[in-house]
Structure formats: C-alpha cells, structure tokens
Design a protein around this motif. Structure first.
Motif, mmCIF file in Angstrom:
data_model
loop_
_atom_site.group_PDB
_atom_site.id
_atom_site.type_symbol
_atom_site.label_atom_id
_atom_site.label_comp_id
_atom_site.label_asym_id
_atom_site.label_seq_id
_atom_site.Cartn_x
_atom_site.Cartn_y
_atom_site.Cartn_z
ATOM 1 N N SER A 30 19.863 -61.163 -44.033
ATOM 2 C CA SER A 30 20.120 -60.245 -45.136
ATOM 3 C C SER A 30 19.127 -59.102 -45.157
ATOM 4 C CB SER A 30 20.054 -60.999 -46.470
ATOM 5 O OG SER A 30 18.743 -61.485 -46.693
ATOM 6 N N GLY A 31 19.546 -58.008 -45.760
ATOM 7 C CA GLY A 31 18.624 -56.944 -46.088
ATOM 8 C C GLY A 31 18.285 -55.963 -44.991
ATOM 9 N N ARG A 32 19.066 -55.922 -43.933
ATOM 10 C CA ARG A 32 18.832 -54.928 -42.871
ATOM 11 C C ARG A 32 17.380 -54.950 -42.408
ATOM 12 N NH1 ARG A 32 22.696 -49.686 -43.556
ATOM 13 N NH2 ARG A 32 24.615 -50.828 -43.967
ATOM 14 N N ARG A 33 16.940 -56.125 -42.028
ATOM 15 C CA ARG A 33 15.535 -56.319 -41.704
ATOM 16 C C ARG A 33 15.218 -55.936 -40.270
ATOM 17 N NH1 ARG A 33 13.554 -61.376 -45.231
ATOM 18 N NH2 ARG A 33 15.300 -61.450 -46.687
ATOM 19 N N TRP A 34 13.958 -55.688 -40.057
ATOM 20 C CA TRP A 34 13.449 -55.608 -38.708
ATOM 21 C C TRP A 34 13.597 -57.000 -38.073
ATOM 22 C CZ3 TRP A 34 9.917 -51.925 -36.190
ATOM 23 C CH2 TRP A 34 9.852 -50.694 -36.854
ATOM 24 N N MET A 35 13.681 -56.991 -36.771
ATOM 25 C CA MET A 35 13.613 -58.250 -36.037
ATOM 26 C C MET A 35 12.515 -58.132 -34.995
ATOM 27 S SD MET A 35 17.536 -59.569 -35.712
ATOM 28 C CE MET A 35 16.981 -61.255 -35.452
ATOM 29 N N GLY A 36 11.858 -59.230 -34.766
ATOM 30 C CA GLY A 36 10.723 -59.160 -33.866
ATOM 31 C C GLY A 36 10.581 -60.391 -33.005
ATOM 32 N N TRP A 37 9.773 -60.246 -31.987
ATOM 33 C CA TRP A 37 9.417 -61.350 -31.100
ATOM 34 C C TRP A 37 7.914 -61.588 -31.193
ATOM 35 C CZ3 TRP A 37 12.655 -64.506 -28.544
ATOM 36 C CH2 TRP A 37 13.977 -64.099 -28.385
ATOM 37 N N PHE A 38 7.567 -62.829 -31.429
ATOM 38 C CA PHE A 38 6.180 -63.268 -31.419
ATOM 39 C C PHE A 38 5.979 -64.187 -30.218
ATOM 40 C CE2 PHE A 38 4.456 -62.187 -35.659
ATOM 41 C CZ PHE A 38 5.627 -61.781 -36.303
ATOM 42 N N ARG A 39 4.736 -64.374 -29.867
ATOM 43 C CA ARG A 39 4.417 -65.389 -28.876
ATOM 44 C C ARG A 39 3.125 -66.086 -29.262
ATOM 45 N NH1 ARG A 39 2.883 -61.647 -23.583
ATOM 46 N NH2 ARG A 39 0.833 -60.919 -24.294
ATOM 47 N N GLN A 40 3.045 -67.325 -28.825
ATOM 48 C CA GLN A 40 1.849 -68.104 -29.094
ATOM 49 C C GLN A 40 1.539 -68.968 -27.893
ATOM 50 O OE1 GLN A 40 1.917 -70.547 -32.647
ATOM 51 N NE2 GLN A 40 -0.322 -70.474 -32.786
ATOM 52 N N ALA A 41 0.383 -68.727 -27.322
ATOM 53 C CA ALA A 41 -0.095 -69.536 -26.209
ATOM 54 C C ALA A 41 -1.001 -70.632 -26.760
ATOM 55 C CB ALA A 41 -0.860 -68.656 -25.224
ATOM 56 N N PRO A 42 -1.176 -71.716 -26.014
ATOM 57 C CA PRO A 42 -2.026 -72.808 -26.489
ATOM 58 C C PRO A 42 -3.428 -72.327 -26.842
ATOM 59 C CG PRO A 42 -0.780 -73.503 -24.588
ATOM 60 C CD PRO A 42 -0.543 -72.036 -24.729
ATOM 61 N N GLY A 43 -3.886 -72.680 -28.027
ATOM 62 C CA GLY A 43 -5.216 -72.319 -28.453
ATOM 63 C C GLY A 43 -5.372 -70.895 -28.937
ATOM 64 N N LYS A 44 -4.275 -70.165 -28.992
ATOM 65 C CA LYS A 44 -4.339 -68.762 -29.427
ATOM 66 C C LYS A 44 -3.487 -68.544 -30.665
ATOM 67 C CE LYS A 44 -5.370 -66.756 -24.919
ATOM 68 N NZ LYS A 44 -5.024 -65.681 -23.940
ATOM 69 N N GLU A 45 -3.783 -67.474 -31.369
ATOM 70 C CA GLU A 45 -3.008 -67.137 -32.546
ATOM 71 C C GLU A 45 -1.644 -66.570 -32.152
ATOM 72 O OE1 GLU A 45 -6.628 -66.060 -35.680
ATOM 73 O OE2 GLU A 45 -5.155 -64.550 -35.108
ATOM 74 N N ARG A 46 -0.700 -66.715 -33.066
ATOM 75 C CA ARG A 46 0.612 -66.123 -32.841
ATOM 76 C C ARG A 46 0.474 -64.600 -32.891
ATOM 77 N NH1 ARG A 46 5.590 -68.496 -36.182
ATOM 78 N NH2 ARG A 46 4.752 -70.339 -35.147
ATOM 79 N N GLN A 47 1.091 -63.947 -31.928
ATOM 80 C CA GLN A 47 0.956 -62.504 -31.757
ATOM 81 C C GLN A 47 2.326 -61.844 -31.841
ATOM 82 O OE1 GLN A 47 0.195 -61.395 -27.710
ATOM 83 N NE2 GLN A 47 -0.363 -59.286 -28.207
ATOM 84 N N LEU A 48 2.426 -60.754 -32.587
ATOM 85 C CA LEU A 48 3.650 -59.969 -32.600
ATOM 86 C C LEU A 48 3.704 -59.162 -31.305
ATOM 87 C CD1 LEU A 48 6.207 -58.922 -34.013
ATOM 88 C CD2 LEU A 48 4.766 -57.163 -35.076
#
Length: 123
Positions: A30-48
């Motif tokens: 809903s709401g005409r939102r942005w869509m994005g891809w994140f990634r997360q490697a072991p021991g690291k923070e999730r990154q946009l």
C-alpha cells in the motif's frame, strides 16, 4: 496479508552476475512506497543496498555497489529486481526485499520484509 518473496539467490564465482527478484504476494504494497534491497552478512549490520521510488524515477544505490548493481521495478507485476554484476566475495550475504518510505528504509525500518535469499560469491 501482503508478503514479499525473494528469489534468484545462489552461488556464483567472483565476476559473475545474479538477478534477484522480489514479488508481493497476497495483495499489493500500500501507499506507493519505495522498495529496496538490503543485505546482511554474518556478524555485520543490515545494509541498504539499493532502493527505488514508486515511479522508478528516483533510485538510491550504495557506494559499495554503485556501477555494478541496478534496481528496477514493475508495479503492474508487483515486483522489484536487483541486477548484480561483477560480483565480489564481499557481496556475499542474505539479501532482503523491503518496502516503505525512503526515509524509513534509510534507517533500516520497513513495514514489509521478505524472508531473504542467500547470495554466495566464491573467489
């Protein structure tokens, strides 16, 4: 309830390419939102990694993947894709699809998340 489902992950050699796709099932975001891809490697923070506006006219791509990754979307099909070229071992991670306002995606917040797809890049 709308769910995001990723596909296209796998094992690839360094320098190779993969195309990730994310489809909304059970309805539309809903709401005409942005869509994005994140990634997360072991021991690291999730990154946009990349994000795209509803119209597709505006995009964000992280510096670490700029020139190698391209994000696109097809609103008629409720899908967003991430074309990943010239992959490096450090690109290996679980990749997640998300949908929300860009200001929220930038802070790692989203009302919608996929379950993730593994990308492994061998050297």
């Amino acid at each position: 309830q709308v769910q995001l489902v990723e596909s296209g992950g796998g094992l690839v050699q360094a320098g190779g390419s993969l195309r990730l796709s994310c489809a909304a099932s059970g309805g539309t975001v809903s709401g005409r939102r942005w869509m994005g891809w994140f990634r997360q490697a072991p021991g690291k923070e999730r990154q946009l990694v990349a994000a795209i506006s509803w119209t597709g006219f505006s995009t964000y791509v992280a510096n670490s993947v700029k020139g190698r990754f391209t994000i696109s979307r097809d609103n008629a099909k409720n899908t967003v894709s991430l074309q990943m070229n010239s992959l490096k071992p450090e690109d290996g991670a679980v990749y997640y699809c998300a949908a929300d306002d860009f200001s929220r995606l930038r802070t790692g917040v989203s009302d919608y998340w996929g379950q993730g797809t593994q990308v492994t890049v061998s050297s």
